[in-house]
Design a protein around this motif. Structure first.
Motif, mmCIF file in Angstrom:
data_model
loop_
_atom_site.group_PDB
_atom_site.id
_atom_site.type_symbol
_atom_site.label_atom_id
_atom_site.label_comp_id
_atom_site.label_asym_id
_atom_site.label_seq_id
_atom_site.Cartn_x
_atom_site.Cartn_y
_atom_site.Cartn_z
ATOM 1 N N LYS A 402 48.402 -17.370 2.964
ATOM 2 C CA LYS A 402 48.673 -16.143 2.192
ATOM 3 C C LYS A 402 47.355 -15.436 1.969
ATOM 4 O O LYS A 402 46.357 -16.077 1.634
ATOM 5 C CB LYS A 402 49.237 -16.523 0.818
ATOM 6 N N LEU A 403 47.357 -14.115 2.151
ATOM 7 C CA LEU A 403 46.129 -13.343 1.964
ATOM 8 C C LEU A 403 46.373 -12.222 0.964
ATOM 9 O O LEU A 403 47.370 -11.515 1.048
ATOM 10 C CB LEU A 403 45.681 -12.723 3.290
ATOM 11 N N TYR A 404 45.458 -12.071 0.034
ATOM 12 C CA TYR A 404 45.560 -10.983 -0.950
ATOM 13 C C TYR A 404 44.470 -9.944 -0.717
ATOM 14 O O TYR A 404 43.299 -10.297 -0.576
ATOM 15 C CB TYR A 404 45.434 -11.540 -2.370
ATOM 16 N N PHE A 405 44.890 -8.689 -0.658
ATOM 17 C CA PHE A 405 43.944 -7.584 -0.496
ATOM 18 C C PHE A 405 44.221 -6.506 -1.538
ATOM 19 O O PHE A 405 45.321 -6.423 -2.088
ATOM 20 C CB PHE A 405 44.106 -6.936 0.887
ATOM 21 N N MET A 406 43.193 -5.660 -1.730
ATOM 22 C CA MET A 406 43.403 -4.454 -2.540
ATOM 23 C C MET A 406 43.186 -3.259 -1.646
ATOM 24 O O MET A 406 42.281 -3.271 -0.794
ATOM 25 C CB MET A 406 42.373 -4.399 -3.666
ATOM 26 N N ILE A 407 44.004 -2.236 -1.842
ATOM 27 C CA ILE A 407 43.737 -0.986 -1.142
ATOM 28 C C ILE A 407 43.311 0.056 -2.171
ATOM 29 O O ILE A 407 43.669 -0.044 -3.344
ATOM 30 C CB ILE A 407 44.953 -0.491 -0.316
ATOM 31 N N GLY A 408 42.493 1.001 -1.704
ATOM 32 C CA GLY A 408 42.018 2.043 -2.602
ATOM 33 C C GLY A 408 40.698 1.692 -3.282
ATOM 34 O O GLY A 408 40.319 2.324 -4.265
ATOM 35 N N LEU A 409 39.978 0.700 -2.771
ATOM 36 C CA LEU A 409 38.684 0.340 -3.347
ATOM 37 C C LEU A 409 37.672 1.463 -3.079
ATOM 38 O O LEU A 409 37.796 2.190 -2.092
ATOM 39 C CB LEU A 409 38.186 -0.974 -2.727
ATOM 40 N N PRO A 410 36.660 1.597 -3.935
ATOM 41 C CA PRO A 410 35.657 2.651 -3.736
ATOM 42 C C PRO A 410 35.021 2.553 -2.349
ATOM 43 O O PRO A 410 34.769 1.436 -1.872
ATOM 44 C CB PRO A 410 34.624 2.365 -4.830
ATOM 45 N N THR A 411 34.793 3.669 -1.744
ATOM 46 C CA THR A 411 34.158 3.836 -0.415
ATOM 47 C C THR A 411 35.050 3.410 0.751
ATOM 48 O O THR A 411 34.617 3.439 1.900
ATOM 49 C CB THR A 411 32.800 3.085 -0.260
ATOM 50 N N GLU A 412 36.288 3.008 0.475
ATOM 51 C CA GLU A 412 37.165 2.507 1.532
ATOM 52 C C GLU A 412 37.431 3.588 2.602
ATOM 53 O O GLU A 412 37.658 4.748 2.282
ATOM 54 C CB GLU A 412 38.486 2.078 0.905
ATOM 55 N N THR A 413 37.401 3.175 3.873
ATOM 56 C CA THR A 413 37.739 4.071 4.987
ATOM 57 C C THR A 413 38.894 3.450 5.766
ATOM 58 O O THR A 413 39.290 2.311 5.503
ATOM 59 C CB THR A 413 36.553 4.229 5.965
ATOM 60 N N GLU A 414 39.384 4.206 6.762
ATOM 61 C CA GLU A 414 40.468 3.693 7.594
ATOM 62 C C GLU A 414 40.036 2.402 8.306
ATOM 63 O O GLU A 414 40.833 1.484 8.493
ATOM 64 C CB GLU A 414 40.879 4.763 8.601
ATOM 65 N N GLU A 415 38.757 2.351 8.665
ATOM 66 C CA GLU A 415 38.240 1.163 9.348
ATOM 67 C C GLU A 415 38.405 -0.093 8.466
ATOM 68 O O GLU A 415 38.726 -1.173 8.971
ATOM 69 C CB GLU A 415 36.768 1.393 9.681
ATOM 70 N N ASP A 416 38.163 0.089 7.164
ATOM 71 C CA ASP A 416 38.314 -1.056 6.254
ATOM 72 C C ASP A 416 39.771 -1.512 6.174
ATOM 73 O O ASP A 416 40.054 -2.701 6.129
ATOM 74 C CB ASP A 416 37.837 -0.680 4.845
ATOM 75 N N ILE A 417 40.677 -0.520 6.158
ATOM 76 C CA ILE A 417 42.105 -0.858 6.108
ATOM 77 C C ILE A 417 42.478 -1.623 7.377
ATOM 78 O O ILE A 417 43.157 -2.656 7.325
ATOM 79 C CB ILE A 417 42.955 0.426 6.047
ATOM 80 N N LEU A 418 41.996 -1.111 8.512
ATOM 81 C CA LEU A 418 42.362 -1.753 9.777
ATOM 82 C C LEU A 418 41.659 -3.097 9.955
ATOM 83 O O LEU A 418 42.009 -3.874 10.846
ATOM 84 C CB LEU A 418 42.068 -0.814 10.949
ATOM 85 N N GLY A 419 40.674 -3.357 9.091
ATOM 86 C CA GLY A 419 40.044 -4.677 9.100
ATOM 87 C C GLY A 419 41.036 -5.762 8.684
ATOM 88 O O GLY A 419 40.856 -6.935 9.015
ATOM 89 N N ILE A 420 42.071 -5.362 7.946
ATOM 90 C CA ILE A 420 43.055 -6.349 7.480
ATOM 91 C C ILE A 420 43.821 -6.966 8.656
ATOM 92 O O ILE A 420 43.813 -8.186 8.812
ATOM 93 C CB ILE A 420 43.993 -5.728 6.407
ATOM 94 N N PRO A 421 44.447 -6.141 9.529
ATOM 95 C CA PRO A 421 45.091 -6.752 10.715
ATOM 96 C C PRO A 421 44.101 -7.509 11.606
ATOM 97 O O PRO A 421 44.481 -8.529 12.199
ATOM 98 C CB PRO A 421 45.715 -5.561 11.446
ATOM 99 N N ASN A 422 42.855 -7.053 11.652
ATOM 100 C CA ASN A 422 41.866 -7.795 12.449
ATOM 101 C C ASN A 422 41.663 -9.198 11.907
ATOM 102 O O ASN A 422 41.589 -10.177 12.664
ATOM 103 C CB ASN A 422 40.513 -7.066 12.451
ATOM 104 N N LEU A 423 41.581 -9.288 10.587
ATOM 105 C CA LEU A 423 41.383 -10.594 9.969
ATOM 106 C C LEU A 423 42.591 -11.504 10.226
ATOM 107 O O LEU A 423 42.448 -12.707 10.430
ATOM 108 C CB LEU A 423 41.172 -10.390 8.457
ATOM 109 N N ILE A 424 43.775 -10.907 10.239
ATOM 110 C CA ILE A 424 44.981 -11.680 10.527
ATOM 111 C C ILE A 424 44.881 -12.280 11.933
ATOM 112 O O ILE A 424 45.207 -13.447 12.154
ATOM 113 C CB ILE A 424 46.239 -10.794 10.404
ATOM 114 N N SER A 425 44.383 -11.469 12.872
ATOM 115 C CA SER A 425 44.256 -11.968 14.249
ATOM 116 C C SER A 425 43.250 -13.108 14.335
ATOM 117 O O SER A 425 43.438 -14.057 15.091
ATOM 118 C CB SER A 425 43.826 -10.838 15.187
#
Lengths: 610, 214
Positions: A402-425
């Motif tokens: 199980k992985l917990y993330f937050m979205i909307g963190l300061p300075t967040e970009t689309e790249e950071d969001i897409l880092g989530i599926p990368n980490l899953i891989s």
């Protein structure tokens, strides 16, 4: 005394309302001088799981002059019957109306319970505004949300800032004196306003600038302090901890012995309010924990004991502690649970040793998808850490993560969001690189994202919160981008996080909005059953308040914040420097590696003296 | 075998707790009392404990049966005395016990006393008429489906023990057991269908005894 017997056949889980559990305190109300209603603004199963309730219930009841009883928010079915039959809110111990108590103390654990606080006062027949109460119980509140008490400032008579067990006896002593004196209500509030850690909101006048920000907050009573410093327990070994808990008949959320191993957290994640308000880290000694465990096992008969803290792996002698505990628990077939563990080689081995029940799921909280953003929030966990520990776990037979993330963190970009599926891989690669016959079956990765809510007293207290639209856009992006067949994606309701954001950093003008929302039927807002954004919107409209003011705006460092008069002991200078370091993607070492001079050492306790 | 068969009561203070709650309460009380209960082997050990028949939320009893297995035999009186000390007064109380090798007896019927508080005036003839019906069709929910049954076929005895203007006390013997069980609350719902003066404010059933299959 109230009679609810006729309702019990008609409500869900009637044992929520009947009391009489093992471990309750029985006293003759006629033989005490103070009756204290401990009010938890949520249902029984949630409230009974709260450690603060367990501690304060026992501590207050240790006083021969006081009877502390429990009060919970009735679920909607019960509330309807109570209102229809004019039955007021009652305590579980004696079924006494809350209006007949001397003091009613609310535990504020999350902002979305504020409507329940007000609804409970209404059900008790107690006037909602502090200024309208000329008799009946004093209404007080404490808990983590009291660190920004302002949204409830018009409602609550006084707040307790910090750790309740440190100050409650001073308050009750003062109350006993006041009651004997026969003086006016105001006199009691003036007396306790002098106690360190007690905040009486009516003793402060707030003025505003034209743009709606605060221009000043000044005491209007000579007894009111300019700054209210939190109270903390210096030494966890000598402070009271209950040796028996109430054991509910019905299953509650945390239905086990809770053994608090330490308070505070050395880590310093920049989004985390608990990490600031519970500073400094203070440990309970192994000897004390073992003796408490023995007593609690004997008195409760529970089949599980959970070591609680903000980050259990940071307990300095965790391995030794577990060995000592196993020696007590094993003969009685008692399981040890350890939530909040940082997963690594050491803890995986430890879990093998302590958990007789094979847990198949491992939980990680990377919070952000890229190393860059994890540096911004000072979350000290790397992709390599996760890869290495999941691999070891998969080799040991685990097959779900199980992985917990937050979205909307300061300075967040689309790249950071897409880092989530990368980490899953990355985690998927670890699993599939293990030969089929050597790995567990039914591999799953469950991802949950919550919406970041900037909290008072944290380095991010000046940051804007994402809009609902932005949160929902990011959730959609993730729904598309998480396409691994072994992955399952859950996300939080952005509307609720938005409102949480409003009240987390709100000021006292919001008291009227809360009352308006309750009148429209808002309650149990963290339960999806009743949540209605429409009702909330019309409550804000009615009060002429634009909620975006509290969430979407970046605050200047020199703005007067609604909670500036409440001191956690951590300096504003430190919070600013942490916010600046976040922008530069610089991390800060943990308290044991190096002191970063946050200001808390003035309390002279715990990790600061190690 | 160290199998101990206990008879216990579920009192007024525990009326609103369900079967699983009773089981948990039992196990925890035994642990508090330090009774050497035997645990199952395997990954998730649990106490070796079984109940004759679940008792629903809202019903009290004086005839519940539970089997526990002990690691070593202790005198029955000692176990009862110790365990009762660790149960809240008025909730669950062990009444008697004996060591046995026999399997749990098969339950066929159960007797209840049902205490009803009524909204409005009760009419005796109205109630008596309802009690004498030979057919009352009622929906009975099972795990999988809702089935219509003639409840009268499963009521072996029903009579008024006591009644006044708004209080009715009934004694009933109904089908009971793990395969087919009639809850006392269902009997009252069935009576409500024909007895128009019956509008219960509260229904308080109490299980008095089991009748076993031969």
């Amino acid at each position: 005394m109230t009679d609810i017997t006729n309702f019990l056949d008609k409500v869900e889980k009637p044992a929520r309302y009947t009391g009489g559990e093992w471990g309750i305190v029985k006293k003759d109300p006629a033989r005490v001088s103070i009756r204290f209603a401990f009010c938890f603004p949520d249902v029984y199963e949630v409230g009974m799981s709260n450690l603060g309730l367990k501690i304060l219930y026992s501590l207050i009841n240790n006083r021969s002059d006081t009877y502390c009883e429990r009060v919970f928010a009735p679920w909607a079915d019960m509330e309807e019957l109570m209102r229809k039959n004019a039955v007021p809110l009652f305590s579980l111990e004696t079924h006494e109306c809350v209006g007949n108590f001397d003091l009613a103390g609310f535990s504020l654990q999350y902002e979305m319970s504020y409507t329940n606080v007000i609804n409970m006062l209404d059900l008790a027949g107690i006037p909602l505004l502090s200024k309208d109460r000329s008799s009946g119980p004093f209404i007080c509140a404490g808990g983590p949300c009291a660190f920004n008490p302002e949204p409830l400032a018009d409602i609550i008579d006084f707040f307790v800032i910090g750790e309740g067990e440190e100050v409650i006896n001073e308050i009750l002593d003062t109350y006993a004196e006041w009651k004997k004196s026969g003086n006016a209500r105001l006199d009691f509030l003036e007396q306790i306003a002098k106690i360190e850690g007690v905040y009486v909101p009516r003793f402060y006048d707030v003025s505003y600038n034209e743009d709606g920000t605060i221009s000043g907050m000044v005491p209007n009573n000579p007894n009111a302090k300019k700054t209210i410093k939190k109270r903390i327990v210096k030494d966890l070994d000598s402070i009271f901890y209950p040796e028996s808990f109430i054991v509910p008949y019905i299953e509650i959320v945390h239905d086990r012995i809770m053994l608090e191993i330490f308070r505070g957290c050395i880590r310093g994640c920049r989004f985390c309010q608990a990490g600031i308000i519970y500073r400094p880290v203070r440990e309970r000694s192994r000897e004390r924990l073992v003796s408490l465990a023995k007593a609690l096992i004997k008195s409760t008969g529970y089949e599980e004991i959970s070591l609680t803290s903000l980050s259990s792996s940071d307990y300095s002698m965790l391995g030794d502690l577990c060995e000592n505990l196993i020696a007590i628990t094993e003969p009685h077939n008692i399981n040890i649970a350890m939530p909040s563990l940082r997963i690594d080689n050491f803890t995986l081995d430890l879990m093998d040793k302590i958990q007789r029940v094979r847990k198949s799921t491992l939980t990680f909280a990377p919070e952000a998808g890229t190393q860059r953003l994890r540096d911004v929030i000072n979350k000290n966990i790397t992709t390599e850490d996760i890869a290495q520990s999941t691999r070891q776990a998969f080799e040991g037979g685990y097959s779900s993560v199980k992985l917990y993330f937050m979205i909307g963190l300061p300075t967040e970009t689309e790249e950071d969001i897409l880092g989530i599926p990368n980490l899953i891989s990355v985690i998927g690669d670890q699993y599939y690189s293990i030969p089929k016959e050597k790995r567990g079956k039914r591999f799953t990765v469950t991802i949950s994202t919550s919406c970041f809510v900037p909290k008072p007293h944290t380095p991010f207290q000046w940051e804007p919160q994402d809009s609902i639209e932005s949160f929902e856009g990011k959730q959609r992006l993730l729904q598309q981008a998480i396409n691994q067949r072994y992955a399952k994606y859950n996300w939080h309701n952005a509307d609720i996080s938005y409102l949480e954001g409003v009240f987390a950093r709100g000021d006292r003008r919001l008291s009227s909005v809360l009352i308006a929302a309750v009148k429209k039927g808002c309650k149990f807002d963290s339960w999806h059953d009743f949540f209605s954004m429409e009702k909330w919107k019309s409550a804000f409209d009615e009060c002429n308040i634009n909620p975006d003011f509290y969430t979407l705006r970046r605050r200047a460092y020199d703005e007067i914040l609604p909670w500036d008069h409440i001191s956690t002991g951590v300096s504003k200078k430190f919070l600013i420097s942490e916010n600046e370091k976040a922008k530069k993607e610089q991390t800060t070492p943990n308290c044991r590696e190096k002191c970063s001079g946050c200001g808390i050492s003035a309390f002279k306790g715990g990790v600061c003296r190690e | 075998m160290n199998k101990l068969r206990l008879v216990f009561e579920k009192g007024e203070a525990a009326r609103y707790i369900g079967h699983l709650d009773v089981m948990r309460t039992f196990v925890r009380a035994l642990r508090r009392a330090n009774v050497p209960v035997k645990y199952t082997e395997g990954f998730n050990p649990h106490a070796v404990l079984s109940f004759a028949l679940p008792l629903g939320v809202g019903t009290t009893s004086e005839c519940e049966i539970a089997d526990i297995t002990l690691k070593n035999k202790l005198p029955v009186s000692e176990i009862i005395e110790k365990t009762n000390l660790y149960l809240q007064e008025g909730s669950i109380k062990i009444l008697s016990g004996e060591y046995t090798d026999k399997p749990m007896p098969v339950i066929e019927k159960a007797e209840y006393i049902i205490d009803i508080k009524n909204d409005g005036l009760l009419s005796r003839s109205d109630i008596e008429n309802a009690l004498s019906k030979k057919e009352i069709l009622i929906d009975k929910k099972t795990k999988r489906q809702t089935k219509q049954i003639n409840i009268a076929e499963h009521i072996f005895q029903i009579r008024i023990l006591d009644m006044d203007d708004n209080r009715l006390k009934l004694q009933v013997i109904v089908s009971a057991g793990n395969t087919f069980n009639i809850k006392p609350q269902l009997v009252v719902s069935a009576l409500e269908k024909t007895a128009h003066s019956l509008n219960p404010l509260s229904i308080a059933p109490h299980r008095v005894r089991f009748i076993f299959a031969r």
